[in-house]
Design an enzyme around this catalytic site. Structure first.
Site, PDB file in Angstrom:
ATOM      1  N   CYS A  96       0.800  -1.222   0.000  1.00 39.27           N
ATOM      2  CA  CYS A  96       0.000   0.000   0.000  1.00 39.27           C
ATOM      3  C   CYS A  96       0.834   1.273   0.000  1.00 39.27           C
ATOM      4  O   CYS A  96       0.737   2.104  -0.898  1.00 39.27           O
ATOM      5  CB  CYS A  96      -0.915  -0.042   1.224  1.00 39.27           C
ATOM      6  SG  CYS A  96      -1.552   1.532   1.768  1.00 39.27           S
ATOM      7  N   HIS A 153      -2.372   6.974   4.800  1.00 38.45           N
ATOM      8  CA  HIS A 153      -1.354   5.941   5.055  1.00 38.45           C
ATOM      9  C   HIS A 153       0.028   6.316   4.523  1.00 38.45           C
ATOM     10  O   HIS A 153       0.770   5.464   4.026  1.00 38.45           O
ATOM     11  CB  HIS A 153      -1.795   4.596   4.486  1.00 38.45           C
ATOM     12  CG  HIS A 153      -1.279   3.443   5.301  1.00 38.45           C
ATOM     13  ND1 HIS A 153      -1.530   2.131   4.990  1.00 38.45           N
ATOM     14  CD2 HIS A 153      -0.519   3.415   6.425  1.00 38.45           C
ATOM     15  CE1 HIS A 153      -0.971   1.339   5.871  1.00 38.45           C
ATOM     16  NE2 HIS A 153      -0.348   2.109   6.762  1.00 38.45           N
TER      17      HIS A 153
END
Length: 679
Positions: A96, A153
Site C-alpha cells: 500500500c 497511510h
C-alpha cells in the site's frame, strides 16, 4: 496508432465470457478511432482543464472484478471498462504505502525511504517535504480545488505528513489503515478526520467516502477539480453491511463472502459518484483513473487467479492489478484493452501533460507520460520496471525488462547477490502466469538483470520506514490519532562514543537530557543493525544506564526519548560503538584504583618467583632486584604497561642466598618490597 497493443491474450483469459466481450470491445474501439483519430490532451471546455478523479481500492485481486470473470458483482466497473480503456498490464508496488507514495510523485519511493513495506502505527517517518506531489503540480496548473477522501497511510506521527501539507486543499478520512469500518477505531482510538480535526460522522466507511466525494463534486462542479478517492475496501477488517452480504447467498459464510460483499459495496458507491458527475454534466470531461494499490491477500478473501502470488510478493499476483482509464473528451473511451506495460509511476507525468505542465519536473521522474499510448497514438515506453519487498530478515526484488522478468529473494542483494534463495527468470510476455523458470538456460540475461536490480537497490537511503522494527515498550497511539506538531528531540549519545574502549565489563551509557522526555529506551547490540540485543531497557528515567556485558566484544548502543503517555517519541540516536576488552590479568574484573607493588610470591623463594604490581593507568615501569647495599643485581622489566594488574617472572638461580629488594620505578614514585632467597 499501434493496433498490436490491443490484441487479446487468449492464452491467459480463456473464459468465453471474457473472450466474447473483448471481441466486442475491440470492434467498438476501432469504430471510435474512425470518429476521432486525433484527440488533444486538453478538453473541450472552452480550452479549460478537465476534472481529474483518481479512484484507488485497497487489496483488490485480479479475479475480484466481474469483467475478469469473477463471481463478485462489479457492474459499475464493468461499464467503466467497456466505455473506457482497460489496462491489462497495470503494475503497482507490492504494498500500500509505496504505491500511494509512488503514484503521487511519479517516482520510486525507494528514493525517499518509503519503498519495500508499509507504515506501521508506530512509524515516525512519513512523506518528505522535498517530494513534489500530483496535487502540488496541479496547483501550479490552476487547479484550486484538490481533495482527498479516504485512506492516507503516508505518515501520521507529525503534522508535516498531513495531506494538507502536501498539496491537498481538503481531507476527509483516516490517517492510517486497517480501521474498523463501523466504529472508525484503530487500536481503540478514533481515526476519522475532516481536514486536521477529528470527525465523528457515523456510518460505514465506504459509504461515508462516497458521501463526501459527492459533496465535493457538487461544490466544485463549476471549476476543474482534482479528487483522490483512496477507498479502504476491501482491505481487512472484513466487515460489510447486511444488504451487501445478502447478495451472495450461494457463498458460504466466511472471508470470501464478506470480501465479495465489500467489493460490491464499493461498486455501488462508485456508481453514485459517477452519477454525480453525470448529474452535473461533467462526466465526459472528467478523467477517471481506477486501480488497486496492490494484489489481494488470498488468505483474507481475495483472489488473484490466474496470476501467481499475492500482496507482499513480486509475483504478478502481487503487483499486477485491475485498472481502467476513462475520459471521453480526451479520447480515452471506446472499450479498448491495452496490453502495454503501464505503471502507477506513469500517473504523475501523464496528468502533468493533461494539465499542460510540460516543463521540467521539480524532481526527476521514474514514470512516463503515456497519454499518447492511452489514446492509441503512441508506443510503449522503453523501460525497466522494479519491485521491492523488505520482510525484515530478507528482501525480494524483481525487474521487468522487455520480454523478461527476473525475481530474486535472499538476505541482501547488495552484499550477496549469489546467495539468493530464490532466482527465477520468466519470459513474462509468453508466460504471464510465471510457470516456467528459465534462469538456468539464460545465465547472461540473469547476470545483466541482477546488475540492474543492484543499481536500483542502492537508491535506498539509510533512513527508511521499517515495519519490522519494534515499537517503544508500551506504545499506544495518540488520542484520536491527532498528529503531533513534532516528534520529541532525539537524544545525543554522550559516552561511550566513537569506538572508545571501556576497561570494565560493567559499562555506564550516558546521553543528554531531553526536556519533553519522561523516559528513555536504550538498546545495546553486537551488530550495527540491532537485529539481536545484548541488553535493553524500556523505561529509564535517568540519563544513564549501567549494563553488564560480555568481554572481548564490540558493542553498539542507541537511545530514544518517550513522552509520558508513550504516544510520542524520538528517532533513535545515531548508534555509537565501544569495545569491552578481554578479561584483565589474573582474572580480575575491574581496574585497580591505586598504584601498588604487591610483592614477591612465594616469600621466601627457592629459584622461581612471581612479582605482581597494579597500575590504575598506562605508563612506563622499571622493575629491578637490588641487594642489601642498594646495588641493582637484576632487571626484570623496563617498558610501557597498560592499566591493570601485571605479573613478572623472577629467576633467582644466579643470586646467592640472602635478603633482597624488588624495586618498582614509575613516573609517580618508587616502591620497594623485601624478599629472601633460601637455598
Amino acid at each position: 496508432m499501434a493496433p498490436h497493443l490491443y490484441l487479446e491474450r487468449i492464452g491467459i483469459f480463456s473464459s468465453p465470457f471474457v473472450l466474447n466481450r473483448m471481441r466486442l470491445l475491440a470492434v467498438s474501439f476501432l469504430l471510435s478511432l474512425l470518429v476521432t483519430s486525433e484527440v488533444p490532451a486538453q478538453n473541450s471546455r472552452q480550452g479549460g482543464l478537465p476534472n481529474i478523479l483518481i479512484v484507488v481500492v485497497d487489496d483488490l485481486g485480479w479475479n475480484d472484478v466481474s469483467y475478469h470473470g469473477s463471481e463478485i458483482e462489479t457492474p459499475t466497473l464493468d461499464t467503466l471498462a467497456s466505455d473506457g480503456i482497460e489496462l491489462d498490464r497495470f503494475y503497482t508496488a507490492p504494498f500500500c504505502t509505496p504505491t500511494r507514495a509512488g503514484w503521487l510523485t511519479g517516482r520510486y519511493s525507494i528514493r525517499f525511504g518509503m519503498h519495500g513495506t508499509v507504515i506501521a502505527p508506530y512509524e515516525l517517518r512519513g512523506f518528505p517535504d522535498a517530494e513534489d506531489t500530483v496535487p502540488e503540480m496541479l496547483a501550479r496548473a490552476g487547479y484550486t480545488q484538490r481533495g482527498i477522501v479516504g485512506k492516507w497511510h503516508l505518515g501520521h506521527m507529525r503534522d508535516d505528513y498531513h495531506p494538507l501539507n502536501h498539496g491537498f486543499t481538503e481531507f476527509y478520512g483516516s490517517y492510517t489503515g486497517n480501521l474498523d469500518y463501523f466504529t472508525h477505531l484503530k487500536l481503540d482510538e478514533l481515526d476519522w478526520h475532516k481536514d486536521m480535526a477529528t470527525n465523528t460522522d457515523a456510518g460505514y466507511v465506504t459509504d461515508l467516502i462516497a458521501d463526501e466525494a459527492i459533496q465535493f463534486i457538487e461544490e466544485n462542479a463549476a471549476a476543474p477539480f482534482f479528487l483522490y478517492l483512496p477507498f479502504t475496501a476491501p482491505h481487512t477488517p472484513l466487515q460489510a453491511p447486511t444488504e451487501c452480504l445478502d447478495r451472495y447467498p450461494s457463498l458460504p459464510d466466511g472471508e470470501r463472502k464478506t470480501y465479495a460483499a465489500m467489493v460490491s459495496c464499493f461498486d455501488d458507491q462508485l456508481a453514485r459518484i459517477l452519477q454525480a458527475l453525470e448529474d452535473h454534466d461533467i462526466r465526459d470531461n472528467t478523467l477517471v483513473w481506477f486501480f488497486s494499490d496492490n494484489g489481494a491477500n488470498e488468505s483474507e478473501g481475495g483472489d488473484n487467479a490466474p496470476l501467481r502470488g499475492r500482496k507482499g510478493q513480486t509475483f504478478e499476483g502481487g503487483i499486477r492489478t485491475p485498472a481502467i482509464v476513462h475520459w471521453p473528451d480526451g479520447g480515452l473511451s471506446g472499450g479498448a484493452r491495452l496490453d502495454s506495460l503501464v505503471s502507477y509511476l506513469d500517473i504523475y507525468p501523464t496528468l502533468a501533460r493533461v494539465a499542460g505542465q510540460t516543463g521540467t519536473p521539480v524532481n526527476a521522474l521514474d514514470g512516463f507520460d503515456v497519454l499518447d499510448l492511452l489514446q492509441g497514438n503512441g508506443t510503449e515506453p522503453n523501460r525497466d520496471f522494479y519491485s521491492f519487498v523488505d520482510s525484515g530478515d530478507s528482501e525480494e526484488l524483481s525487474i521487468i525488462a522487455d520480454e523478461w522478468k527476473l525475481r530474486w529473494r535472499g538476505d541482501d542483494l547488495l552484499e550477496d547477490p549469489d546467495g539468493g534463495t530464490v532466482l527465477q527468470l520468466y519470459a513474462i510476455l509468453e508466460d504471464p502466469l510465471e510457470s516456467t523458470n528459465l534462469s538456468a538456460g539464460n545465465p547472461t540475461i540473469v547476470v545483466d538483470l541482477i546488475s540492474r536490480l543492484q543499481s536500483f537497490r542502492t537508491l535506498r537511503p539509510a533512513q527508511h520506514i521499517d515495519f519490522h522494527s519494534p515499537p517503544p515498550l508500551g506504545f499506544i497511539p495518540p488520542i484520536e490519532w491527532v498528529m503531533h506538531a513534532d516528534t520529541i528531540a532525539t537524544p545525543l549519545a554522550v559516552a561511550p562514543v566513537d569506538s572508545v574502549a571501556t576497561d570494565s565489563a560493567t559499562v555506564t551509557l550516558r546521553w543528554n537530557d531531553i526536556a519533553a522526555a519522561a523516559t528513555y529506551v536504550v538498546q545495546v547490540s553486537t551488530s550495527p543493525d540491532f537485529e539481536t540485543l545484548a541488553a535493553s531497557s524500556g523505561a529509564v528515567s535517568d540519563t544513564m544506564l549501567a549494563v553488564v556485558l560480555t568481554r572481548d566484544s564490540t558493542y553498539h548502543w542507541r537511545v530514544r526519548a518517550i513522552n509520558t503517555r508513550v504516544d510520542n517519541y524520538s528517532f533513535w540516536s545515531d548508534a555509537s560503538a565501544f569495545v569491552v576488552p578481554a578479561l584483565l590479568p589474573n582474572g580480575i574484573d575491574e581496574l585497580p584504583t591505586e598504584l601498588s607493588l604487591d610483592g614477591v610470591y612465594p616469600n621466601p623463594i627457592g629459584v622461581q618467583a612471581t612479582v605482581r604490581f597494579s597500575l590504575p593507568g598506562a605508563g612506563n615501569v622499571v622493575v629491578a632486584v637490588v641487594d642489601a647495599l642498594g646495588r641493582e643485581v637484576a632487571r626484570i622489566a623496563d617498558g610501557t604497561f597498560n592499566a591493570g594488574v601485571h605479573t613478572l617472572q623472577l629467576d633467582s638461580s644466579q643470586l646467592a642466598s640472602g635478603t633482597y629488594f624488588v624495586r618498582m620505578i614509575t613516573n609517580e614514585k618508587v616502591q620497594t618490597s623485601r624478599f629472601t632467597i633460601v637455598r
